[in-house]
Design an enzyme around this catalytic site. Structure first.
Site, mmCIF file in Angstrom:
data_model
loop_
_atom_site.group_PDB
_atom_site.id
_atom_site.type_symbol
_atom_site.label_atom_id
_atom_site.label_comp_id
_atom_site.label_asym_id
_atom_site.label_seq_id
_atom_site.Cartn_x
_atom_site.Cartn_y
_atom_site.Cartn_z
ATOM 1 N N GLU A 57 83.640 41.609 -67.914
ATOM 2 C CA GLU A 57 83.378 42.611 -68.838
ATOM 3 C C GLU A 57 84.512 42.727 -69.955
ATOM 4 O OE1 GLU A 57 80.690 42.924 -65.183
ATOM 5 O OE2 GLU A 57 83.068 43.039 -65.604
ATOM 6 N N PHE A 119 75.884 53.355 -54.880
ATOM 7 C CA PHE A 119 76.434 52.095 -55.007
ATOM 8 C C PHE A 119 76.664 51.723 -56.645
ATOM 9 C CE2 PHE A 119 75.590 47.375 -55.638
ATOM 10 C CZ PHE A 119 76.765 46.868 -55.093
ATOM 11 N N GLN A 120 77.808 51.180 -56.837
ATOM 12 C CA GLN A 120 78.317 50.803 -58.217
ATOM 13 C C GLN A 120 78.011 52.231 -59.086
ATOM 14 O OE1 GLN A 120 76.467 47.096 -59.363
ATOM 15 N NE2 GLN A 120 78.351 46.103 -58.445
ATOM 16 N N LYS A 169 69.782 54.306 -65.059
ATOM 17 C CA LYS A 169 68.576 53.485 -65.004
ATOM 18 C C LYS A 169 67.073 53.892 -65.154
ATOM 19 C CE LYS A 169 67.455 49.289 -62.030
ATOM 20 N NZ LYS A 169 67.832 48.621 -60.759
ATOM 21 N N MET A 487 108.711 37.129 -74.333
ATOM 22 C CA MET A 487 109.013 38.569 -75.017
ATOM 23 C C MET A 487 109.924 38.957 -73.805
ATOM 24 S SD MET A 487 109.576 40.227 -77.770
ATOM 25 C CE MET A 487 108.148 39.969 -79.164
#
Length: 600
Positions: A57, A119-120, A169, A487
Site C-alpha cells: 500500500e 479484525f483489521q 464496509k 549520504m
C-alpha cells in the site's frame, strides 16, 4: 445504487482515469464496483478506470503522488482497513509535506464494530488527522457522495494536499440515492478560500509598496519554491524575472520552474545547493520569495543568518501560515502565485539599473559553478547524471529516491520544464522513486520517465519492479550503486570520525540486475567501467519497454557543496573541486563537525 457504486460514480465524475491500491476485506465492495463499472463500459474502453495493484500500500500512495506531481491532477489510491491504512500513512505524510493533491479511500470495519478492536480495525481518523490536509470518517451514508466530492475539492484548492476518506464496509454496501451534485459545507475553509480569492488582487497601494522596495534595491533575487509549479505560474515567473532582470534561485521542489540553462537561473539553493546560488543569497539586498516556505534545508537552523545582507524580504504564498513563520517579511501577499505575479506586472513596469548585479551573478556562476573529480578512473555519479541530461536534452520526467543520488540529480540534471522532477522533499522518503515513476508514466504515457535511484532507496520498494513489467509501464530505472547508504556514510566520514556503522552495504548479496530480470525486465544490465557508460545509457534510454541499468559508481564520491549544521552559506563546504570564497575552509569544516548532532 450501492455506496460502493456511488464512490465509482463520483470518481468518474471527477475525471479519475487511474486508481492504485491493494485489496482487502473491508474495501472489497468498492473493488467489486470497479470491476462492474469497467464491465459496463466495455464498449467504450476510454471511459474505464485503470486499476494498478502494487506490491504494497505504501507504493500505491507513492504511485498516486507521482501521478499527481507529473500531471497536476488529483491522484487517487484505495486501500483496505487496518494494516492497509497504516501502510498508507507515509505517503499521506509525504504528500502533506510537499503539498501534493491526492485522495485516499480507506475501507473500514462496519460502523457497529468500530471501537471493538475488530479484525483489521485501525483508528484511521485519529492517525491520519496528524498528517493529512483533511480526514473524513463517513458515518452517515446519505453524505457519502457529498463527502467524496468535497474531498477532491479540498485536495486541489488553496494549498494542495492529501485528503483521506474512511468508509465503513456497511456504508459501501448501503443502497441509496445518487444525486450527481452537492458538497459538504465547511464554513471556515470556504471563508479562507474566499478571502484568498478576494485578496489575491493587489491594490494600488500594496503594489506601489512592492515597487518602492524594488527601486531601493540594487541586488534583487527571486527565491522560488514548489508553489510556483503547483500554481502553474512558471511562464509568469520567467516573464517577471526577465522584465525586471532579477536572477532566480530555486528550491529542490522548485526545480524546473525556470529552465536550468536560462541566463537568469542560478540553480538550486540550500544545504546542497549550488555555491553560486548560495553566494547570491548572501549578496542580495532584496529577497523575493514566491511559493517557498524557508524550510530548514534552505534557511538552516539559524533563519536570521539566511540572506542576512538583505535589507528587505518579500513573500508571496497562498498559505497565510507560512508568512513570518520562519523569516520575517517586510512585504507579503497571500494568494495564488500566478495571479500575484501577473498583478505585479500589470501594476508597473519599472526600469532598474541591474547591469552590475547581473554581471556579478554571472561571474558567480562561472567561478563557483558545479564541478567534481573529472580525472578519477572510477565512474563518477555526477558524470552519469550529466551524460543522461545530455542524452535526454533535459526533457525527461525524473523521479528519485532519497540520498546522495537525489542531490546529484538536482545538481547536475538540466531540467527545462515544470513537473519534470519528482522527489520526496519535506519527508525525504526512501523508496519513493520507483513507484512515483510508475505513477508519473501512467499519468503521462507519452513522456520519457526515468527513476534515478540508489541501492539503499530502491531496496525499500524493489517489489514494484514486478509492477512495472506486469502492467507494461515503460519506466526506466537508473540505479547508482555505491554499495551503501551514501549520504549517511558521507556524514559519518565528515562528522563521526569515519565510523561507517550500518551504512556500508558491501556485504549485502543482492544482484539488482538479476532481480530486475526475474521481475520481467527484458533490458537489465550493469555498467562497471567508464568506457561503456555512454553507449549503455543511450541503449537504456532508447529501449521501448521497462529498462533497468545499474551503474557501479565511486563509493567515495560525496555531495558538495554542503552547508553544515548551524552554519550560514558563507561557511559552506564546497569540497575540493568547487572554488570557495573563503580561505578558511579547513577551519570551517572543524567548526561544523562540532555541531553535527544538531542536523538530524
Amino acid at each position: 445504487m450501492s455506496g460502493a457504486d456511488i464512490i465509482l460514480r463520483v470518481l468518474a465524475e471527477q475525471g479519475v482515469d487511474t486508481l492504485f491500491g491493494y485489496s482487502g476485506g473491508a474495501i472489497l465492495p468498492t473493488y467489486d464496483a470497479v470491476f462492474r463499472f469497467n464491465e459496463s463500459h466495455a464498449a467504450r474502453p476510454e471511459r474505464q478506470i485503470k486499476f494498478v495493484v502494487p506490491a504494497n500500500e505504501q507504493a500505491a500512495g507513492f504511485m498516486a503522488a507521482g501521478y499527481a506531481r507529473a500531471s497536476g491532477k488529483v491522484g487517487v489510491f484505495m486501500v483496505t482497513s487496518g494494516p492497509g491504512a497504516t501502510n498508507a500513512v507515509t505517503p499521506i505524510a509525504d504528500c502533506n509535506g510537499d503539498s501534493i493533491p491526492v485522495v485516499l479511500i480507506c475501507g473500514q470495519v462496519p460502523r457497529a464494530a468500530i471501537g471493538s478492536d475488530a479484525f483489521q480495525e485501525a483508528p484511521v481518523f485519529n492517525i491520519m488527522s496528524a498528517c493529512a490536509k483533511q480526514v473524513f470518517l463517513v458515518t452517515d451514508p446519505a453524505k457519502l457522495e457529498q463527502t467524496l466530492r468535497t474531498a477532491f475539492e479540498i485536495a486541489r484548492t488553496g494549498r494542495p494536499g492529501p485528503v483521506v476518506v474512511d468508509v465503513p464496509k456497511d456504508i459501501q454496501n448501503w443502497v441509496g440515492q445518487y444525486h450527481g451534485q452537492g458538497t459538504l459545507h465547511f464554513r471556515g475553509y470556504s471563508d479562507r478560500l474566499r478571502l484568498v480569492a478576494n485578496g489575491s488582487r493587489l491594490d494600488e497601494q500594496k503594489g506601489a509598496q512592492f515597487f518602492d522596495l524594488l527601486r531601493q534595491s540594487e541586488r534583487p533575487l527571486l527565491y522560488v519554491g514548489g508553489g510556483v509549479i503547483a500554481a502553474g505560474a512558471t511562464a509568469e515567473l520567467r516573464q517577471f524575472a526577465e522584465r525586471y532582470e532579477i536572477p532566480v534561485v530555486t528550491t529542490l521542489m522548485g526545480l524546473g520552474a525556470i529552465p536550468a540553462q536560462h541566463p537568469l537561473s542560478l540553480g538550486m539553493l540550500g544545504m546542497h545547493g549550488a555555491a553560486c546560488a548560495n553566494y547570491a543569497v548572501e549578496d542580495c539586498d532584496f529577497l523575493i520569495a514566491v511559493g517557498a516556505r524557508f524550510d530548514d534545508r534552505v534557511a538552516g537552523g539559524r533563519p536570521d543568518m539566511f540572506a542576512a545582507g538583505a535589507r528587505h524580504v518579500a513573500h508571496i504564498d497562498i498559505d497565510e501560515a507560512e508568512i513570518n513563520k520562519v523569516k520575517r517579511a517586510h512585504w507579503s501577499h497571500i494568494g495564488d502565485a500566478r495571479q500575484a505575479l501577473r498583478a505585479l506586472m500589470e501594476h508597473e513596469s519599472v526600469a532598474l539599473s541591474s547591469a552590475g548585479w547581473i554581471g556579478w551573478v554571472t561571474e558567480l556562476r562561472q567561478r563557483h559553478g558545479m564541478n567534481y573529480d573529472r580525472s578519477n578512473p572510477l565512474i563518477q555519479p555526477q558524470r552519469v547524471i550529466e551524460k543522461l541530461s545530455e542524452i535526454t536534452g533535459g526533457r525527461a520526467i525524473i523521479s528519485t529516491g532519497v540520498g546522495q543520488h537525489q542531490m546529484w540529480t538536482a545538481q547536475f540534471y538540466q531540467f527545462t520544464e515544470p513537473r519534470s522532477f519528482l522527489t520526496s522533499g519535506s519527508m525525504g522518503t526512501m523508496g519513493f522513486g520507483l513507484p512515483a515513476a510508475i505513477g508519473a508514466q501512467l499519468a503521462r504515457p507519452d513522456a520519457l520517465v526515468i527513476d534515478i535511484d540508489g541501492d539503499g532507496s530502491i531496496r525499500m520498494n524493489a517489489g514494484e519492479l514486478e509492477t512495472a513489467s506486469t502492467y507494461g509501464v515503460p519506466v526506466k530505472v537508473l540505479l547508482l550503486n555505491n554499495r551503501g547508504d551514501g549520504m549517511i556514510r558521507q556524514w559519518q566520514r565528515l562528522f563521526y570520525e569515519g565510523r561507517t556503522f550500518v551504512s556500508d552495504k558491501a556485504l549485502h548479496r543482492k544482484d539488482f540486475v538479476m532481480a530486475a530480470r526475474a521481475d520481467g525486465f527484458e533490458f537489465a544490465c550493469r555498467v562497471e567501467t567508464p568506457s561503456e557508460l555512454e553507449a549503455k545509457l543511450k541503449a537504456f534510454v532508447a529501449f521501448e519497454g521497462p529498462a533497468f541499468l545499474e551503474v557501479m559508481i565511486d563509493q567515495n564520491a560525496d555531495v558538495f557543496p554542503m552547508v553544515g549544521p548551524g552554519q550560514s552559506y558563507s561557511n559552506m563546504i564546497t569540497g575540493p573541486f568547487i572554488p570557495s570564497r573563503s580561505d578558511q575552509v579547513a577551519g570551517e569544516e572543524g567548526a561544523v563537525r562540532l555541531q553535527a548532532a544538531d542536523m538530524f
